[in-house]
Design a protein around this motif. Structure first.
Motif, PDB file in Angstrom:
ATOM      1  N   ARG A  36       0.839  -1.202   0.000  1.00  0.00           N
ATOM      2  CA  ARG A  36       0.000   0.000   0.000  1.00  0.00           C
ATOM      3  C   ARG A  36       0.869   1.245   0.000  1.00  0.00           C
ATOM      4  NH1 ARG A  36      -5.355  -1.278   2.483  1.00  0.00           N
ATOM      5  NH2 ARG A  36      -5.158  -3.359   3.345  1.00  0.00           N
ATOM      6  N   ASN A  37       0.170   2.381  -0.093  1.00  0.00           N
ATOM      7  CA  ASN A  37       0.777   3.677   0.060  1.00  0.00           C
ATOM      8  C   ASN A  37       1.638   3.742   1.310  1.00  0.00           C
ATOM      9  OD1 ASN A  37       0.761   6.138  -1.074  1.00  0.00           O
ATOM     10  ND2 ASN A  37      -1.477   6.366  -0.908  1.00  0.00           N
ATOM     11  N   GLY A  38       2.884   4.172   1.159  1.00  0.00           N
ATOM     12  CA  GLY A  38       3.716   4.368   2.349  1.00  0.00           C
ATOM     13  C   GLY A  38       4.334   3.100   2.910  1.00  0.00           C
ATOM     14  N   ALA A  39       4.198   1.980   2.200  1.00  0.00           N
ATOM     15  CA  ALA A  39       4.706   0.699   2.718  1.00  0.00           C
ATOM     16  C   ALA A  39       6.238   0.619   2.670  1.00  0.00           C
ATOM     17  CB  ALA A  39       4.113  -0.459   1.909  1.00  0.00           C
ATOM     18  N   GLY A  40       6.843   1.378   1.730  1.00  0.00           N
ATOM     19  CA  GLY A  40       8.305   1.358   1.624  1.00  0.00           C
ATOM     20  C   GLY A  40       8.817   0.933   0.251  1.00  0.00           C
ATOM     21  N   LYS A  41       7.940   0.930  -0.750  1.00  0.00           N
ATOM     22  CA  LYS A  41       8.341   0.467  -2.085  1.00  0.00           C
ATOM     23  C   LYS A  41       9.355   1.429  -2.727  1.00  0.00           C
ATOM     24  CE  LYS A  41       4.073   0.589  -3.591  1.00  0.00           C
ATOM     25  NZ  LYS A  41       3.447   1.168  -2.374  1.00  0.00           N
ATOM     26  N   THR A  42       8.999   2.718  -2.719  1.00  0.00           N
ATOM     27  CA  THR A  42       9.893   3.703  -3.341  1.00  0.00           C
ATOM     28  C   THR A  42      11.230   3.754  -2.600  1.00  0.00           C
ATOM     29  OG1 THR A  42       8.044   4.991  -4.150  1.00  0.00           O
ATOM     30  CG2 THR A  42      10.122   6.168  -3.907  1.00  0.00           C
ATOM     31  N   THR A  43      11.167   3.663  -1.286  1.00  0.00           N
ATOM     32  CA  THR A  43      12.410   3.705  -0.500  1.00  0.00           C
ATOM     33  C   THR A  43      13.300   2.523  -0.873  1.00  0.00           C
ATOM     34  OG1 THR A  43      11.148   4.745   1.263  1.00  0.00           O
ATOM     35  CG2 THR A  43      13.317   3.899   1.848  1.00  0.00           C
ATOM     36  N   THR A  44      12.702   1.360  -1.105  1.00  0.00           N
ATOM     37  CA  THR A  44      13.496   0.190  -1.510  1.00  0.00           C
ATOM     38  C   THR A  44      14.194   0.466  -2.843  1.00  0.00           C
ATOM     39  OG1 THR A  44      11.908  -1.252  -0.403  1.00  0.00           O
ATOM     40  CG2 THR A  44      13.385  -2.293  -1.983  1.00  0.00           C
ATOM     41  N   PRO A  83      11.827   6.527 -12.090  1.00  0.00           N
ATOM     42  CA  PRO A  83      11.266   6.949 -10.802  1.00  0.00           C
ATOM     43  C   PRO A  83       9.764   7.165 -10.881  1.00  0.00           C
ATOM     44  CG  PRO A  83      12.486   8.761 -11.799  1.00  0.00           C
ATOM     45  CD  PRO A  83      12.660   7.577 -12.703  1.00  0.00           C
ATOM     46  N   GLU A  84       9.136   7.066  -9.730  1.00  0.00           N
ATOM     47  CA  GLU A  84       7.686   7.220  -9.642  1.00  0.00           C
ATOM     48  C   GLU A  84       7.236   8.562 -10.227  1.00  0.00           C
ATOM     49  OE1 GLU A  84       6.561   7.202  -5.552  1.00  0.00           O
ATOM     50  OE2 GLU A  84       4.503   6.615  -5.987  1.00  0.00           O
ATOM     51  N   ASP A  85       8.003   9.622  -9.957  1.00  0.00           N
ATOM     52  CA  ASP A  85       7.571  10.941 -10.438  1.00  0.00           C
ATOM     53  C   ASP A  85       8.160  11.281 -11.820  1.00  0.00           C
ATOM     54  OD1 ASP A  85      10.157  11.248  -9.674  1.00  0.00           O
ATOM     55  OD2 ASP A  85       9.791  12.799  -8.165  1.00  0.00           O
ATOM     56  N   ASP A 159       9.286   2.069 -10.875  1.00  0.00           N
ATOM     57  CA  ASP A 159       8.574   2.410  -9.648  1.00  0.00           C
ATOM     58  C   ASP A 159       7.154   2.900  -9.965  1.00  0.00           C
ATOM     59  OD1 ASP A 159       7.994   2.809  -7.015  1.00  0.00           O
ATOM     60  OD2 ASP A 159       9.365   4.489  -6.712  1.00  0.00           O
ATOM     61  N   GLU A 160       6.179   2.104  -9.606  1.00  0.00           N
ATOM     62  CA  GLU A 160       4.751   2.408  -9.796  1.00  0.00           C
ATOM     63  C   GLU A 160       4.421   3.026 -11.159  1.00  0.00           C
ATOM     64  OE1 GLU A 160       2.258   3.456  -6.617  1.00  0.00           O
ATOM     65  OE2 GLU A 160       3.855   3.315  -5.138  1.00  0.00           O
ATOM     66  N   PRO A 161       4.681   2.266 -12.212  1.00  0.00           N
ATOM     67  CA  PRO A 161       4.460   2.827 -13.544  1.00  0.00           C
ATOM     68  C   PRO A 161       3.006   3.207 -13.843  1.00  0.00           C
ATOM     69  CG  PRO A 161       4.943   0.475 -13.701  1.00  0.00           C
ATOM     70  CD  PRO A 161       5.224   0.891 -12.290  1.00  0.00           C
TER      71      PRO A 161
HETATM   72  P1  ATP Z   1       3.850   5.346  -2.249  1.00  0.00           P
HETATM   73  O1  ATP Z   1       2.945   4.481  -2.990  1.00  0.00           O
HETATM   74  O2  ATP Z   1       3.154   6.433  -1.515  1.00  0.00           O
HETATM   75  O3  ATP Z   1       5.015   5.833  -3.027  1.00  0.00           O
HETATM   76  P2  ATP Z   1       5.728   3.586  -0.954  1.00  0.00           P
HETATM   77  O4  ATP Z   1       5.390   2.196  -0.606  1.00  0.00           O
HETATM   78  O5  ATP Z   1       6.569   3.822  -2.135  1.00  0.00           O
HETATM   79  O6  ATP Z   1       4.400   4.405  -1.064  1.00  0.00           O
HETATM   80  P3  ATP Z   1       7.682   5.100   0.491  1.00  0.00           P
HETATM   81  O7  ATP Z   1       7.561   6.300  -0.397  1.00  0.00           O
HETATM   82  O8  ATP Z   1       8.870   4.250   0.357  1.00  0.00           O
HETATM   83  O9  ATP Z   1       6.388   4.198   0.347  1.00  0.00           O
HETATM   84  O10 ATP Z   1       7.536   5.606   1.995  1.00  0.00           O
HETATM   85  C1  ATP Z   1       7.751   4.759   3.107  1.00  0.00           C
HETATM   86  C2  ATP Z   1       7.658   5.579   4.373  1.00  0.00           C
HETATM   87  O11 ATP Z   1       8.726   6.515   4.396  1.00  0.00           O
HETATM   88  C3  ATP Z   1       6.374   6.371   4.530  1.00  0.00           C
HETATM   89  O12 ATP Z   1       5.966   6.275   5.860  1.00  0.00           O
HETATM   90  C4  ATP Z   1       6.775   7.780   4.191  1.00  0.00           C
HETATM   91  O13 ATP Z   1       5.996   8.690   4.903  1.00  0.00           O
HETATM   92  C5  ATP Z   1       8.210   7.831   4.631  1.00  0.00           C
HETATM   93  N1  ATP Z   1       9.011   8.764   3.824  1.00  0.00           N
HETATM   94  C6  ATP Z   1       9.117   8.754   2.493  1.00  0.00           C
HETATM   95  N2  ATP Z   1       9.953   9.738   2.066  1.00  0.00           N
HETATM   96  C7  ATP Z   1      10.397  10.362   3.184  1.00  0.00           C
HETATM   97  C8  ATP Z   1      11.292  11.460   3.427  1.00  0.00           C
HETATM   98  N3  ATP Z   1      11.920  12.095   2.448  1.00  0.00           N
HETATM   99  N4  ATP Z   1      11.484  11.835   4.738  1.00  0.00           N
HETATM  100  C9  ATP Z   1      10.867  11.185   5.739  1.00  0.00           C
HETATM  101  N5  ATP Z   1      10.020  10.140   5.576  1.00  0.00           N
HETATM  102  C10 ATP Z   1       9.782   9.739   4.324  1.00  0.00           C
END
Ligand code: ATP
Length: 233
Positions: A36-44, A83-85, A159-161
Motif C-alpha cells: 500500500r501507500n507508504g509501505a516502503g516500495k519507493t524507499t526500496t 522513478p515514480e515521479d 517504480d509504480e508505472p
Molecule cells: P507510495 O505508494 O506512496 O510511493 P511507498 O510504498 O513507495 O508508497 P515510500 O515512499 O517508500 O512508500 O515511503 C515509506 C515511508 O517513508 C512512509 O511512511 C513515508 O511517509 C516515509 N518517507 C518517504 N519519504 C520520506 C522522506 N523524504 N522523509 C521522511 N520520511 C519519508
C-alpha cells in the motif's frame, strides 16, 4: 541472480523506514514488490539505486556489492531506473530527453539507439519534437521508460508505472512491459496488484518497511488473506 538485496535497513533522518528488506531478481525474471501507500516500495528502489543507501544490510548487482556506491556509477554499470515521479526534462523535446540519457552500448545486447526507441515506442516517434512538459501523464511514463532504456540497462527498476494513469493507458503500458520482459530482468513496484501480478513471475509484499510474504504470481493471486491485509484490492 542479477540483484540480491539482503536485509537492508534504511532511514530518512531519524525515521526508521526499511526494517530489514530482502529480495532477489533472477537474470530472466520479472519480479514485483507490492504494498500500500507508504509501505516502503519507493524507499526500496531508491536504496537499490543509491539515493538512500542502507545503514545495514547489502545490495549486490551481478554478484558485486553496490550499497554505498554513488547513483551515477550504478546507472553506468547498467541499472536503469524509472522513478515514480518520472522526472522528465520539461524544456527538452522528447528526442532530446532520450539523447541526453544515452550511454555506451553493452556487450552482447543490441543497443537502444534513439531510432530503435522510436520503433519500439511509435507514440514517442510521433511526438519527438514536443516538449517533455507538454506531454500527458501516460506519454511521460512512456518517455521515462524509453529514457531508462537509452542507458542500455541490464536491469530495469520501474517504480509504480501505473500511478495516476487512465485504464486504457495502463493497457498499453502492460504491452510495453511484456515486450521488455524478453530483453532484460525487471523489478517493478505497484499498488495495483492485479496489473503487476499479471506481468510478474514472482512477487514480494511489503508493509511498514518489512516483507511479509513472497511467492509466485499464482500464489499471490490466490492468497485472499495477503490481498486483504496488505494490499488495497
Ligand atoms: P507510495 O505508494 O506512496 O510511493 P511507498 O510504498 O513507495 O508508497 P515510500 O515512499 O517508500 O512508500 O515511503 C515509506 C515511508 O517513508 C512512509 O511512511 C513515508 O511517509 C516515509 N518517507 C518517504 N519519504 C520520506 C522522506 N523524504 N522523509 C521522511 N520520511 C519519508
Amino acid at each position: 541472480m542479477i540483484l540480491e538485496v539482503n536485509d537492508i535497513h534504511v532511514y530518512y533522518g531519524e525515521s526508521y523506514i526499511l526494517q530489514g528488506v530482502s529480495l532477489v531478481v533472477g537474470a530472466e525474471e520479472i519480479v514485483c514488490l507490492l504494498g500500500r501507500n507508504g509501505a516502503g516500495k519507493t524507499t526500496t528502489m531508491r536504496s537499490i539505486v543509491g539515493y538512500n543507501p542502507p545503514r545495514r544490510g547489502t545490495v549486490r548487482y551481478c554478484g558485486k556489492r553496490i550499497d554505498g556506491r554513488p547513483v551515477y556509477e550504478n546507472v553506468r554499470s547498467g541499472i536503469g531506473y524509472v522513478p515514480e515521479d518520472r522526472r522528465i526534462f520539461p524544456d527538452l523535446s522528447v528526442q532530446e530527453n532520450l539523447e541526453v540519457a544515452a550511454l555506451l552500448p553493452r556487450e552482447g545486447r543490441e543497443p537502444w539507439t534513439v531510432e530503435r526507441l522510436f520503433d519500439t515506442f511509435p507514440l514517442l516517434a510521433r511526438l519527438r519534437h514536443r516538449k517533455g512538459g507538454n506531454l500527458s501523464g501516460g506519454e511521460q511514463q512512456m518517455l521515462a521508460i524509453a529514457r531508462a532504456l537509452a542507458g542500455n540497462p541490464n536491469l530495469l527498476l520501474l517504480d509504480e508505472p501505473c500511478e495516476g494513469l487512465a485504464p486504457v493507458i495502463v493497457e498499453s503500458l502492460d504491452e510495453t512491459i511484456r515486450a521488455l520482459k524478453r530483453e532484460m530482468p525487471i523489478l517493478l513496484t505497484e499498488q495495483n496488484a492485479r496489473f503487476a501480478l499479471s506481468l510478474s513471475d514472482r512477487g514480494y509484499v511489503i508493509d511498514k518497511g518489512r516483507v511479509f510474504f513472497q511467492g509466485s504470481a499464482e500464489e499471490l493471486l490466490e492468497n485472499q488473506e495477503v490481498q486483504q491485509r496488505y494490499l488495497a484490492v
